[in-house]
Motif scaffolding. Structure first.
Motif, PDB file in Angstrom:
ATOM      1  N   ASP A  51       0.821  -1.209   0.000  1.00 20.99           N
ATOM      2  CA  ASP A  51       0.000   0.000   0.000  1.00 20.99           C
ATOM      3  C   ASP A  51       0.858   1.264   0.000  1.00 20.99           C
ATOM      4  O   ASP A  51       0.583   2.219  -0.745  1.00 20.99           O
ATOM      5  N   ARG A 308      -7.779   4.722  -5.563  1.00 21.35           N
ATOM      6  CA  ARG A 308      -7.988   3.410  -4.948  1.00 21.35           C
ATOM      7  C   ARG A 308      -6.633   2.800  -4.658  1.00 21.35           C
ATOM      8  O   ARG A 308      -5.820   2.571  -5.566  1.00 21.35           O
ATOM      9  N   GLU A 311      -7.468  -2.182  -1.392  1.00 22.79           N
ATOM     10  CA  GLU A 311      -8.921  -2.357  -1.326  1.00 22.79           C
ATOM     11  C   GLU A 311      -9.620  -1.123  -0.772  1.00 22.79           C
ATOM     12  O   GLU A 311     -10.805  -1.178  -0.427  1.00 22.79           O
TER      13      GLU A 311
END
Length: 407
Positions: A51, A308, A311
């Motif tokens: 991420d 995005r 998730e």
């Protein structure tokens, strides 16, 4: 899903000085919960390697805090003044960031860094001579701190007589990078002192810029004044902001890198002895330290558009807090992530950032650390800790305040 209140509690714990010596269990706890969603604060906290890497690489990730929904809300309510001083290019986005970085990079070329190596080596030798004469020392005040201060002051052309006050002001300004207001909504202690230190630094650097306009020298400020591309030059305010940024980023982080590596080798003397016998191992020690105990523990970005990440949907204007120190011990990315292993086959890390904001001073930081650590271990192959280490209060630029050793 972690509630906003639980997320707030975990982040406040990060600010607690009691966790400064070893924040990694708390980082692991946060990482195991996945992204922390804090809609009331318009913030998402990311802590996995995947991420954090996605955010740093994403073309809509912004560094300009003025694009933040929270900042714009506070400006509209009169709760904070408009941005006054010109920010360093680290806190800007293209095209302003591209222009300023390209011009600054001309004065920070690889050739300049290579030419500094003999001077860095001589500086380290002098500092180690003083420690040898004393028979013991503090690796922070006697080596890790004065070396990068001397180098950055040499680059900027700061007179030796002013180095002490210069570095003290820089240390205060570095604390302003901690996200205390972002997490708690309250100003940090010593906020006024940090603002005063920042004002003094800008005034001091502005004076140096004016001096160099009429009397240029072989230093970074003179080079920034002369730097030009397509008829474009840096303004006095932009030069001051750039030097201010390079001072903070190139000083505090390198202190932490040298000290964190030395401390880890003192804990595992096999690595200390191996580096003492083979200076070529210094690069592996430096890179694993950047992963395992990074000088920069966290970073922030603003979503310049709806994004995005993994998730998670992040709304335009929301803040993304990246816990780099957690990401770099992510078991999904590394084998035995909580072990210091300089002999890993390869070490990917995020300590210098990614993309357009990749650290301009990375080659210099690596060079200073390699020279300092290889010479330190060769000179004192049987060094040992002499007292418990003491940590600075900093959260973002976490590092040691004292690391006493005996020889």
């Amino acid at each position: 899903m972690t509630s906003s209140a639980d997320a707030q509690m975990l982040l406040v714990q990060l600010l607690d000085p009691a966790n400064r010596a070893d924040p990694y269990p708390l980082f692991a706890q946060i990482r195991e919960r996945g992204p922390l969603l804090m809609p009331e604060s318009n913030m998402t906290v990311f802590s996995s390697f995947a991420d954090c890497e996605d955010v740093l690489r994403h073309p809509d990730s912004c560094s300009d805090s003025m694009k933040s929904t929270v900042v714009q809300r506070q400006l509209a309510a009169g709760a904070m003044p408009p941005r006054g001083n010109t920010p360093g290019f680290l806190f800007l986005d293209p095209p302003d960031h591209t222009r300023l970085r390209r011009l600054a990079q001309q004065a920070f070329a690889p050739r300049v860094v290579r030419e500094l190596e003999p001077e860095i080596a001589a500086t380290v030798d002098g500092l180690l001579d003083a420690m040898a004469e004393a028979g013991s020392g503090d690796l922070i005040s006697d080596l890790a701190y004065p070396l990068p201060v001397a180098v950055i002051c040499r680059l900027l052309g700061v007179p030796v007589a002013d180095e002490s006050r210069f570095s003290s002001a820089a240390a205060l300004v570095a604390q302003a990078l901690d996200p205390i207001m972002t997490i708690t909504g309250e100003p940090a202690e010593q906020a006024d002192a940090r603002l005063a230190a920042g004002d003094w630094l800008r005034e001091y650097l502005g004076g140096l810029v004016e001096q160099r306009r009429t009397h240029p020298r072989e230093d970074l400020i003179s080079a920034l004044i002369a730097a030009e591309e397509d008829g474009d030059q840096l303004s006095a305010e932009e030069i001051v902001a750039t030097c201010n940024l390079l001072l903070i980023a190139g000083h505090e982080t390198t202190v932490n890198l040298i000290a964190n590596a030395a401390q880890q080798m003192l804990r595992d003397t096999g690595y200390w002895a191996a580096l003492a016998a083979d200076p070529d191992r210094a690069s592996a020690i430096v890179e694993e330290t950047l992963r395992f105990d990074p000088p920069v523990q966290l970073s922030m970005r603003i979503a310049g558009a709806d994004m995005r990440i993994g998730e998670v949907d992040v709304a335009c204007g929301d803040t993304m807090l990246l816990l780099l120190a957690a990401a770099q011990r992510d078991p999904a990315m590394y084998e035995a992530p909580d072990e210091f292993r300089p002999d890993r086959d390869s070490v990917r890390h995020l300590s210098f950032g990614l993309g357009p904001h990749f650290c301009l001073g990375a080659p210099l930081a690596r060079l200073e650390a390699r020279v300092a650590l290889s010479k330190l271990t060769a000179r004192f192959p049987r060094a040992r800790p002499a007292a418990e280490p003491v940590y600075k209060p900093n959260v973002t630029l976490r590092g040691l305040a004292s690391l006493s050793v005996a020889f």
